[in-house]
Write a protein that holds these residues in place. Structure first.
Motif, PDB file in Angstrom:
ATOM      1  N   THR A 123      -2.381   6.790  12.719  1.00 32.28           N
ATOM      2  CA  THR A 123      -3.080   7.633  13.693  1.00 32.28           C
ATOM      3  C   THR A 123      -2.555   7.368  15.093  1.00 32.28           C
ATOM      4  OG1 THR A 123      -5.042   7.676  12.295  1.00 32.28           O
ATOM      5  CG2 THR A 123      -5.341   8.277  14.609  1.00 32.28           C
ATOM      6  N   SER A 124      -2.423   6.126  15.444  1.00 28.50           N
ATOM      7  CA  SER A 124      -1.885   5.759  16.752  1.00 28.50           C
ATOM      8  C   SER A 124      -0.473   6.301  16.936  1.00 28.50           C
ATOM      9  CB  SER A 124      -1.896   4.235  16.888  1.00 28.50           C
ATOM     10  OG  SER A 124      -1.256   3.839  18.059  1.00 28.50           O
ATOM     11  N   THR A 125       0.337   6.145  15.907  1.00 28.36           N
ATOM     12  CA  THR A 125       1.725   6.593  15.976  1.00 28.36           C
ATOM     13  C   THR A 125       1.809   8.110  16.078  1.00 28.36           C
ATOM     14  OG1 THR A 125       2.398   4.666  14.700  1.00 28.36           O
ATOM     15  CG2 THR A 125       3.955   6.496  14.796  1.00 28.36           C
ATOM     16  N   TYR A 126       0.965   8.821  15.333  1.00 27.29           N
ATOM     17  CA  TYR A 126       0.983  10.280  15.385  1.00 27.29           C
ATOM     18  C   TYR A 126       0.529  10.783  16.757  1.00 27.29           C
ATOM     19  CZ  TYR A 126       0.749  15.072  13.709  1.00 27.29           C
ATOM     20  OH  TYR A 126       0.954  16.414  13.534  1.00 27.29           O
ATOM     21  N   MET A 127      -0.465  10.125  17.325  1.00 31.90           N
ATOM     22  CA  MET A 127      -0.888  10.484  18.685  1.00 31.90           C
ATOM     23  C   MET A 127       0.265  10.292  19.667  1.00 31.90           C
ATOM     24  SD  MET A 127      -3.956  11.718  19.195  1.00 31.90           S
ATOM     25  CE  MET A 127      -4.450  11.269  20.846  1.00 31.90           C
ATOM     26  N   MET A 138       0.845  -1.186   0.000  1.00 31.86           N
ATOM     27  CA  MET A 138       0.000   0.000   0.000  1.00 31.86           C
ATOM     28  C   MET A 138       0.883   1.239   0.000  1.00 31.86           C
ATOM     29  SD  MET A 138      -3.046   0.946   2.619  1.00 31.86           S
ATOM     30  CE  MET A 138      -2.418   2.039   3.861  1.00 31.86           C
ATOM     31  N   GLU A 139       0.669   2.132  -0.934  1.00 29.87           N
ATOM     32  CA  GLU A 139       1.450   3.351  -1.011  1.00 29.87           C
ATOM     33  C   GLU A 139       0.866   4.393  -0.063  1.00 29.87           C
ATOM     34  OE1 GLU A 139       2.437   6.694  -4.297  1.00 29.87           O
ATOM     35  OE2 GLU A 139       2.473   4.611  -4.951  1.00 29.87           O
ATOM     36  N   ARG A 140       1.759   5.039   0.687  1.00 26.29           N
ATOM     37  CA  ARG A 140       1.332   6.065   1.638  1.00 26.29           C
ATOM     38  C   ARG A 140       1.850   7.404   1.148  1.00 26.29           C
ATOM     39  NH1 ARG A 140      -0.606   3.544   6.516  1.00 26.29           N
ATOM     40  NH2 ARG A 140      -1.184   5.662   6.871  1.00 26.29           N
ATOM     41  N   SER A 141       1.156   8.468   1.435  1.00 26.31           N
ATOM     42  CA  SER A 141       1.571   9.790   0.986  1.00 26.31           C
ATOM     43  C   SER A 141       1.098  10.834   1.980  1.00 26.31           C
ATOM     44  CB  SER A 141       0.965  10.091  -0.387  1.00 26.31           C
ATOM     45  OG  SER A 141      -0.447  10.216  -0.261  1.00 26.31           O
ATOM     46  N   GLY A 142       1.479  12.089   1.717  1.00 22.25           N
ATOM     47  CA  GLY A 142       0.987  13.193   2.526  1.00 22.25           C
ATOM     48  C   GLY A 142      -0.527  13.273   2.471  1.00 22.25           C
ATOM     49  N   ARG A 143      -1.065  12.984   1.308  1.00 16.66           N
ATOM     50  CA  ARG A 143      -2.519  12.992   1.178  1.00 16.66           C
ATOM     51  C   ARG A 143      -3.141  11.930   2.069  1.00 16.66           C
ATOM     52  NH1 ARG A 143      -6.128  12.440  -4.326  1.00 16.66           N
ATOM     53  NH2 ARG A 143      -8.115  12.631  -3.262  1.00 16.66           N
ATOM     54  N   LEU A 192      -1.932  10.837   4.843  1.00 13.72           N
ATOM     55  CA  LEU A 192      -1.873  11.348   6.217  1.00 13.72           C
ATOM     56  C   LEU A 192      -2.993  12.342   6.484  1.00 13.72           C
ATOM     57  CD1 LEU A 192       1.961  11.834   6.743  1.00 13.72           C
ATOM     58  CD2 LEU A 192       0.484  10.100   7.756  1.00 13.72           C
ATOM     59  N   ARG A 193      -3.233  13.238   5.535  1.00 12.33           N
ATOM     60  CA  ARG A 193      -4.306  14.219   5.728  1.00 12.33           C
ATOM     61  C   ARG A 193      -5.662  13.536   5.820  1.00 12.33           C
ATOM     62  NH1 ARG A 193      -1.101  16.802   1.995  1.00 12.33           N
ATOM     63  NH2 ARG A 193      -2.477  16.258   0.276  1.00 12.33           N
ATOM     64  N   GLU A 194      -5.837  12.451   5.082  1.00 16.11           N
ATOM     65  CA  GLU A 194      -7.136  11.772   5.044  1.00 16.11           C
ATOM     66  C   GLU A 194      -7.328  10.797   6.196  1.00 16.11           C
ATOM     67  OE1 GLU A 194      -7.234  10.083   1.129  1.00 16.11           O
ATOM     68  OE2 GLU A 194      -7.731  12.003   0.187  1.00 16.11           O
ATOM     69  N   THR A 195      -6.281  10.500   6.931  1.00 16.26           N
ATOM     70  CA  THR A 195      -6.409   9.578   8.062  1.00 16.26           C
ATOM     71  C   THR A 195      -6.043  10.294   9.354  1.00 16.26           C
ATOM     72  OG1 THR A 195      -4.170   8.722   7.685  1.00 16.26           O
ATOM     73  CG2 THR A 195      -5.989   7.485   6.720  1.00 16.26           C
ATOM     74  N   VAL A 196      -4.770  10.511   9.548  1.00 18.10           N
ATOM     75  CA  VAL A 196      -4.264  11.078  10.799  1.00 18.10           C
ATOM     76  C   VAL A 196      -4.906  12.426  11.109  1.00 18.10           C
ATOM     77  CG1 VAL A 196      -2.196  11.963  11.932  1.00 18.10           C
ATOM     78  CG2 VAL A 196      -2.085   9.836  10.644  1.00 18.10           C
TER      79      VAL A 196
END
Length: 128
Positions: A109-113, A1-6, A8-12
């Motif tokens: 999300t967990s990691t960012y928290m 699964m490719e992750r991006s800044g987008r 992050l904005r849509e999840t975290v």
């Protein structure tokens, strides 16, 4: 699964617990490297130049997530690529640097928290 800044904005950054913590304890902003470089050389505002220099010293391409005190002291930071690499690991991997057991569906999300909470703890040490 490719992750991006987008991603992050849509999840975290759409997570209610993250938004609540950010709204309660942080002033969120962003700066372009070019702007920081310009501020760093501004002889009219040496204090701002020093703060810009502190941030540039911690910056790594392409995006650096930085938590700083009002005086510019950086208390915590992580590169977005490193963050995405860490959160792309499966939770069951033994060598995972972060724990995914905080009750969030998305590991990022967990990691960012955890990142934000650690930043708050580190900031308290500077305030004593």
């Amino acid at each position: 699964m490719e992750r991006s800044g987008r991603t992050l904005r849509e999840t975290v950054l759409e997570s209610p617990p993250v938004l609540a913590l950010l709204n309660h304890s942080f002033i969120s902003s962003w700066s372009l490297v070019r702007e920081l470089e310009h501020m760093q050389t501004d002889e009219q505002n040496l204090v701002l130049g020093q703060k810009a220099q502190m941030h540039l010293e911690k910056y790594n391409f392409p995006v650096e997530m930085i938590v700083a005190l009002p005086n510019g002291t950086i208390v915590h930071h992580i590169n977005a690529n490193s963050f995405l690499d860490e959160t792309a690991m499966k939770p069951e991997e033994e060598d995972a640097a972060f724990s995914f057991s905080a009750g969030f569906e998305d590991p990022s999300t967990s990691t960012y928290m955890a990142f934000l909470k650690e930043a708050l703890q580190r900031a308290e040490e500077f305030m004593q």
